[in-house]
Design a protein around this motif. Sequence first.
Motif, PDB file in Angstrom:
ATOM      1  N   PRO A   1       6.127   8.907  -0.415  1.00 53.29           N
ATOM      2  CA  PRO A   1       6.178   8.499   1.000  1.00 53.29           C
ATOM      3  C   PRO A   1       6.494   9.690   1.890  1.00 53.29           C
ATOM      4  O   PRO A   1       7.205  10.614   1.493  1.00 53.29           O
ATOM      5  CB  PRO A   1       7.312   7.470   1.020  1.00 53.29           C
ATOM      6  CG  PRO A   1       8.186   7.833  -0.127  1.00 53.29           C
ATOM      7  CD  PRO A   1       7.273   8.412  -1.177  1.00 53.29           C
ATOM      8  N   ASP A   2       5.949   9.669   3.080  1.00 50.71           N
ATOM      9  CA  ASP A   2       6.277  10.688   4.073  1.00 50.71           C
ATOM     10  C   ASP A   2       6.235  10.033   5.457  1.00 50.71           C
ATOM     11  O   ASP A   2       6.038   8.823   5.570  1.00 50.71           O
ATOM     12  CB  ASP A   2       5.335  11.896   3.971  1.00 50.71           C
ATOM     13  CG  ASP A   2       3.864  11.544   4.129  1.00 50.71           C
ATOM     14  OD1 ASP A   2       3.537  10.588   4.872  1.00 50.71           O
ATOM     15  OD2 ASP A   2       3.021  12.216   3.508  1.00 50.71           O
ATOM     16  N   SER A   3       6.392  10.815   6.498  1.00 45.60           N
ATOM     17  CA  SER A   3       6.465  10.242   7.851  1.00 45.60           C
ATOM     18  C   SER A   3       5.140   9.633   8.296  1.00 45.60           C
ATOM     19  O   SER A   3       5.116   8.719   9.106  1.00 45.60           O
ATOM     20  CB  SER A   3       6.917  11.305   8.853  1.00 45.60           C
ATOM     21  OG  SER A   3       6.002  12.385   8.853  1.00 45.60           O
ATOM     22  N   ALA A   4       4.035  10.093   7.760  1.00 43.07           N
ATOM     23  CA  ALA A   4       2.729   9.560   8.147  1.00 43.07           C
ATOM     24  C   ALA A   4       2.282   8.388   7.266  1.00 43.07           C
ATOM     25  O   ALA A   4       1.542   7.514   7.715  1.00 43.07           O
ATOM     26  CB  ALA A   4       1.675  10.662   8.088  1.00 43.07           C
ATOM     27  N   PHE A   5       2.744   8.365   6.019  1.00 44.36           N
ATOM     28  CA  PHE A   5       2.283   7.343   5.074  1.00 44.36           C
ATOM     29  C   PHE A   5       3.488   6.873   4.262  1.00 44.36           C
ATOM     30  O   PHE A   5       3.793   7.417   3.212  1.00 44.36           O
ATOM     31  CB  PHE A   5       1.197   7.940   4.158  1.00 44.36           C
ATOM     32  CG  PHE A   5       0.366   6.901   3.464  1.00 44.36           C
ATOM     33  CD1 PHE A   5      -0.588   6.171   4.153  1.00 44.36           C
ATOM     34  CD2 PHE A   5       0.555   6.651   2.115  1.00 44.36           C
ATOM     35  CE1 PHE A   5      -1.354   5.214   3.509  1.00 44.36           C
ATOM     36  CE2 PHE A   5      -0.211   5.687   1.458  1.00 44.36           C
ATOM     37  CZ  PHE A   5      -1.165   4.967   2.168  1.00 44.36           C
ATOM     38  N   ASN A   6       4.173   5.875   4.775  1.00 47.72           N
ATOM     39  CA  ASN A   6       5.448   5.445   4.215  1.00 47.72           C
ATOM     40  C   ASN A   6       5.275   4.322   3.192  1.00 47.72           C
ATOM     41  O   ASN A   6       5.886   3.269   3.302  1.00 47.72           O
ATOM     42  CB  ASN A   6       6.380   5.012   5.350  1.00 47.72           C
ATOM     43  CG  ASN A   6       7.811   4.932   4.888  1.00 47.72           C
ATOM     44  OD1 ASN A   6       8.149   5.394   3.809  1.00 47.72           O
ATOM     45  ND2 ASN A   6       8.653   4.333   5.708  1.00 47.72           N
ATOM     46  N   ILE A   7       4.399   4.551   2.222  1.00 48.75           N
ATOM     47  CA  ILE A   7       4.159   3.558   1.166  1.00 48.75           C
ATOM     48  C   ILE A   7       4.122   4.281  -0.171  1.00 48.75           C
ATOM     49  O   ILE A   7       3.079   4.763  -0.596  1.00 48.75           O
ATOM     50  CB  ILE A   7       2.830   2.792   1.395  1.00 48.75           C
ATOM     51  CG1 ILE A   7       2.833   2.092   2.739  1.00 48.75           C
ATOM     52  CG2 ILE A   7       2.603   1.787   0.267  1.00 48.75           C
ATOM     53  CD1 ILE A   7       1.531   1.406   3.079  1.00 48.75           C
ATOM     54  N   PRO A   8       5.260   4.353  -0.874  1.00 43.94           N
ATOM     55  CA  PRO A   8       5.233   4.992  -2.189  1.00 43.94           C
ATOM     56  C   PRO A   8       4.432   4.166  -3.190  1.00 43.94           C
ATOM     57  O   PRO A   8       4.484   2.934  -3.186  1.00 43.94           O
ATOM     58  CB  PRO A   8       6.700   5.078  -2.587  1.00 43.94           C
ATOM     59  CG  PRO A   8       7.422   4.133  -1.706  1.00 43.94           C
ATOM     60  CD  PRO A   8       6.588   3.913  -0.495  1.00 43.94           C
ATOM     61  N   VAL A   9       3.681   4.862  -4.035  1.00 43.92           N
ATOM     62  CA  VAL A   9       2.862   4.215  -5.066  1.00 43.92           C
ATOM     63  C   VAL A   9       3.165   4.924  -6.384  1.00 43.92           C
ATOM     64  O   VAL A   9       3.137   6.150  -6.454  1.00 43.92           O
ATOM     65  CB  VAL A   9       1.353   4.324  -4.734  1.00 43.92           C
ATOM     66  CG1 VAL A   9       0.511   3.711  -5.845  1.00 43.92           C
ATOM     67  CG2 VAL A   9       1.043   3.683  -3.386  1.00 43.92           C
ATOM     68  N   GLY A  10       3.432   4.139  -7.426  1.00 42.64           N
ATOM     69  CA  GLY A  10       3.741   4.720  -8.722  1.00 42.64           C
ATOM     70  C   GLY A  10       3.062   3.976  -9.852  1.00 42.64           C
ATOM     71  O   GLY A  10       2.734   2.793  -9.726  1.00 42.64           O
ATOM     72  N   SER A  11       2.851   4.684 -10.943  1.00 38.10           N
ATOM     73  CA  SER A  11       2.330   4.080 -12.170  1.00 38.10           C
ATOM     74  C   SER A  11       3.491   3.982 -13.152  1.00 38.10           C
ATOM     75  O   SER A  11       4.240   4.942 -13.329  1.00 38.10           O
ATOM     76  CB  SER A  11       1.216   4.958 -12.752  1.00 38.10           C
ATOM     77  OG  SER A  11       0.801   4.457 -14.007  1.00 38.10           O
ATOM     78  N   VAL A  12       3.638   2.803 -13.779  1.00 47.53           N
ATOM     79  CA  VAL A  12       4.717   2.594 -14.747  1.00 47.53           C
ATOM     80  C   VAL A  12       4.100   2.160 -16.070  1.00 47.53           C
ATOM     81  O   VAL A  12       3.261   1.259 -16.107  1.00 47.53           O
ATOM     82  CB  VAL A  12       5.727   1.539 -14.253  1.00 47.53           C
ATOM     83  CG1 VAL A  12       6.909   1.447 -15.210  1.00 47.53           C
ATOM     84  CG2 VAL A  12       6.201   1.840 -12.839  1.00 47.53           C
TER      85      VAL A  12
END
Length: 163
Positions: free
Chosen positions: A62-73
Amino acid sequence: MKNCKRAVMLGLTMCLTLTSILVAAQQKTRPSTVLSTIFPKGQKAPATNFTGNAWVTQLIQPDSAFNIPVGSVTFEPGARTYWHSHPGGQALLATGGTGYYQEKGRPIQILQAGDTVKCPPNIPHWHGASPDAGFTQIAITPNTETGRVIWLQEVTEQEYRQK
């Protein structure tokens, strides 16, 4: 004598053929616990929030422009998260294996590749692999300005084994 040799050869050929058929059939019915994924396995998940062996790869930070973390588990058979909730909710995309998802007070849902789950905001839940097969998922956590995750208690064996 020739007929006796033919009979023995025919018998041996039939035995070998039947043996190879049985071996092939047994190999096809064994569930695979090894998962392949298009993403790297990542870092081992912390034992403070996971039971068993799981790995996490952060795909989008996530950052200030794209605040949606995406992860693979990636979960080994039997591995799972602790109970937890997300103030902004979470979406899960099952990408391989057989997984479990459960919200507090509801029955376990079995997940297969292609299944999706919307975890509502602030609802305690857990997810992970079935006892006999590994599981991979993509986790998308929106609205992180309200917080990313609140970790709760471990999922007990009794909770995990109920269906």
